[in-house]
Write an enzyme that holds these catalytic residues in place. Structure first.
Site, mmCIF file in Angstrom:
data_model
loop_
_atom_site.group_PDB
_atom_site.id
_atom_site.type_symbol
_atom_site.label_atom_id
_atom_site.label_comp_id
_atom_site.label_asym_id
_atom_site.label_seq_id
_atom_site.Cartn_x
_atom_site.Cartn_y
_atom_site.Cartn_z
ATOM 1 N N GLY A 387 -6.008 0.261 -3.164
ATOM 2 C CA GLY A 387 -6.606 1.119 -2.153
ATOM 3 C C GLY A 387 -6.399 0.629 -0.734
ATOM 4 O O GLY A 387 -5.379 0.021 -0.395
ATOM 5 N N SER A 388 -7.419 0.838 0.096
ATOM 6 C CA SER A 388 -7.283 0.757 1.556
ATOM 7 C C SER A 388 -7.049 -0.635 2.112
ATOM 8 O O SER A 388 -6.820 -0.778 3.316
ATOM 9 C CB SER A 388 -8.527 1.351 2.211
ATOM 10 O OG SER A 388 -8.677 2.706 1.837
ATOM 11 N N THR A 389 -7.133 -1.671 1.313
ATOM 12 C CA THR A 389 -6.875 -3.023 1.834
ATOM 13 C C THR A 389 -5.473 -3.148 2.422
ATOM 14 O O THR A 389 -5.231 -4.012 3.256
ATOM 15 C CB THR A 389 -7.060 -4.083 0.730
ATOM 16 O OG1 THR A 389 -6.427 -3.639 -0.471
ATOM 17 C CG2 THR A 389 -8.527 -4.333 0.450
#
Length: 688
Positions: A387-389
């Site tokens: 995801g957004s990491t």
């Protein structure tokens, strides 16, 4: 009467004459042999061979960065056998004598072993199992000796085997170990549970036990139990010896076939360092291969010691945190598939790995309870949608390609591509620049960035076309420069790079930009965030910190042989201004009240920075077979961070795969991350 008397002396003289002639011929022959072949016989009588026998030595130790012993060696009594060319009957006699002095396990003997032994013990009964016709065929060379032996083996009955007594089986167990030995190479007969009495009895009887010796063997000891044991690796035992697929390599290095060698992970990776120098004994043998003299050439030297970058105090603390937070998260609804979590900690300045921790929940079949098992290997051998990491890499890729410039704004309104569901952020976040997009974790900002990288044009509810045919490669190659989707270079075998989606539909490029298409490991994430933290240098992660010479004094360190130097694999080739803006966004994630991690890190005294991640994924864990063709949707949680935000000394990655289904987020990634960062700085303060 006179004639009879007169003929006797003549016959007697004739007999003496013949004896004299024969004796003369014998003397002449001996003289001829002495003159012509004498020197050859002298050389043959004087001939001797010098055979060098090597004896194994203990392996090197492994210590943590604070010089706490992690892996050591425990000495133990052992009984060995060295083949000196003895025949089977001589070996059997020695085995019978040794069996009177020691106990040995017989539960591993096979039926084939017993049949072999029965044939050796009962040669007449064995011969009777071959018919006259088969004997004729053998004499006429129509069947081989091997064929005859196989017939005998086949005809040994259970009734025959019942003739073998418990004492016979003990002899067989010893004899089998004798047969495994290679000439002039020690073979362990018994190295587990040798009592002091057995050791003394055998030592006293060595003169009547040719080839047998009493010695000291060793076994690996793990001071911290199973902690990190999967990463430390395993060593083959005396029965395994060198793995068959590596035999030629090790033999070319001077190893013996039954040497114990590292077979996995650190034990394998640093085998050349840990193995040491074997003791050498020179045996002098005569023309009948009997040993008449033994000289010790060298007593050997145990392997060198590895000092690892791991901090075992921190490792133990992090593992405890993972266990507690996993168990707490399991109490939340819709967490039936949650079973593991991973944490990797690295010094962003040097690449030293301080902690690589993983825990996996496994149901104990005997007790029915859940056991939490070590899965540190999973930090670099398993990969997930995170995801957004990864959005920091997406923004910097946008800068590098010219898709965006600093302070570019996009409206966070969701994107509707024809024929696909609305692609949006978790909420409408307004119009924002790249710093706020990182702080608030805008998906839509990253979608627009990816479209610009792909030279596409978005219109509501219209097909999305990309004019850059290499858009996927551009993003992936850029991500790889941070360590995402690439080998990190960690000094361990079997590292996995992750899965790369194969479809080139434009919508998947948008998913790639928010970490929901390709998969990454915790080790890749910590290398990635370290690259952002340290100013753009992709450091090679490593577990080896130093190599030290072995010394005999307990508790003392040997001289330094080698110190691992930091290695920069590459730089990410970005302008300082670009990197500063991403670092600012990461700092705001944890320190700004609107940041996605502020509730957990806002009051942290060590000025943290980082990025949260939540990925919609499909379950592919150990219970995948329970489901049909379509696996259930799950949410993966992740977190990357570093601290302090200025001049960071620690970088962190957390992954909690298959964390939950539905909408109830237990935030295990953030809970683990905050406690781990706190633990690091608490220990750091204590130690410094």
């Amino acid at each position: 009467m006179k004639n009879k008397v007169s003929s006797f002396p003549f016959r007697l003289n004739l007999l003496f004459f013949f004896i004299f002639i024969l004796f003369l011929l014998l003397v002449l022959r001996l003289g001829f042999v002495q003159i012509v072949f004498g020197e050859n016989f002298k050389r043959e009588i004087a001939r001797k061979d010098d055979i060098t026998i090597t004896n194994p030595v203990p392996r090197g130790k492994m210590l943590d960065r604070n010089f706490k012993v992690i892996v050591d060696n425990i000495p133990k009594n052992a009984i060995s056998y060295t083949s000196e060319g003895a025949g089977q009957q001589d070996m059997l006699k020695t085995a019978e004598n040794l069996a009177k002095l020691i106990e040995i396990k017989t539960d591993t003997l096979t039926v084939h072993d017993k049949k072999d032994f029965w044939l050796l013990k009962h040669p007449e009964q064995a011969a009777a199992k071959i018919t006259k016709q088969e004997q004729t065929l053998y004499r006429s060379k129509k069947v081989t000796e091997k064929d005859i032996y196989q017939l005998k083996l086949k005809r040994v009955t259970p009734k025959d085997l019942n003739q073998l007594t418990s004492e016979d089986l003990k002899v067989l167990a010893i004899f089998r170990e004798f047969k495994k030995s290679y000439k002039y190479t020690p073979q362990m007969v018994k190295n587990d549970g040798v009592t002091s009495k057995e050791f003394a009895l055998v030592t006293e009887q060595l003169q009547s036990l040719p080839g047998v010796d009493t010695t000291t063997d060793w076994e690996r000891s793990y001071r911290f139990g199973n902690t990190l044991k999967s990463v430390l690796g395993n060593v083959t035992d005396a029965n395994e010896g060198i793995p068959a697929d590596q035999l030629d390599i090790f033999l070319s290095k001077g190893y013996s076939r039954n040497d114990r060698v590292g077979k996995s992970y650190l034990e394998l990776q640093y085998e050349d360092v840990l193995h040491g120098f074997k003791g050498k004994v020179k045996n002098s043998t005569d023309q009948v291969e009997s040993i008449f003299n033994r000289n010790i050439i060298s007593s050997g030297k145990r392997g060198s010691d590895l000092v690892l970058s791991i901090d075992m105090d921190l490792q133990l603390t992090v593992e405890k945190i993972i266990e507690e937070e996993l168990l707490a998260a399991k109490k939340w609804p819709d967490t039936s598939l949650l079973d593991r979590a991973y944490v990797a900690l690295m010094d962003p300045r040097t690449g030293e790995i301080l902690t690589m921790a993983g825990k996996k929940m496994v149901k104990n079949k005997e007790t029915g309870h859940i056991d939490l098992l070590d899965d540190a290997l999973g930090t670099f051998t398993t990969t997930y949608n995170v995801g957004s990491t990864v959005k920091g890499a997406t923004v910097l890729t946008g800068f590098k390609t010219g898709a965006i410039t600093p302070n570019t704004f996009f409206d966070d309104q969701g994107l509707k591509i024809k024929g696909t569901p609305l692609k949006k952020s978790y909420a409408y976040l307004g119009t924002l620049n790249e710093i706020d997009a990182l702080k608030k974790s805008s998906n839509v900002y990253m979608f627009h960035t990816a479209i610009q990288i792909g030279k596409g044009h978005y219109e509501y509810n219209q097909p999305l076309r990309l004019n850059e045919p290499h858009a996927f490669e551009i993003i992936r190659n850029s991500f790889a420069s941070f360590g995402l989707g690439a080998r990190t270079g960690i000094d361990l075998p079997n590292e996995q790079t992750g899965f790369k989606g194969t479809s080139r539909l434009p919508g998947f490029l948008l998913d790639l930009a928010i970490g929901q298409y390709d998969t990454y490991s915790a080790m890749q994430l910590v290398q990635y965030v370290s690259t952002i933290a340290n100013g753009g240098y992709r450091m090679q992660p490593h577990l080896l910190k130093e190599i030290r010479q072995p010394i005999d004094n307990m508790g003392e360190l040997g001289p330094l042989v080698m110190e691992m130097k930091p290695k920069v694999l590459n730089t990410i080739d970005v302008q300082k201004e670009w990197l500063d803006r991403v670092q600012t966004g990461f700092r705001k994630v944890m320190q700004d009240s609107e940041g996605t991690a502020y509730k957990f890190f806002g009051d942290a005294p060590y000025s943290p920075a980082g990025k949260t991640g939540t990925a919609q994924a499909y379950y592919d864990g150990p219970d995948r077979n329970r489901f049909g063709k379509e696996p259930p949707q799950v949410m993966n949680l992740s977190l990357v961070g570093y601290a302090p935000s200025q001049n960071p000394v620690i970088a962190m990655a957390v992954i909690v795969p298959w964390a939950y289904q539905g909408k109830d987020d237990h935030r295990a990634n953030l809970k683990i991350g905050r406690r781990v960062m706190d633990a690091y700085f608490q220990l750091h303060k204590i130690n410094h």
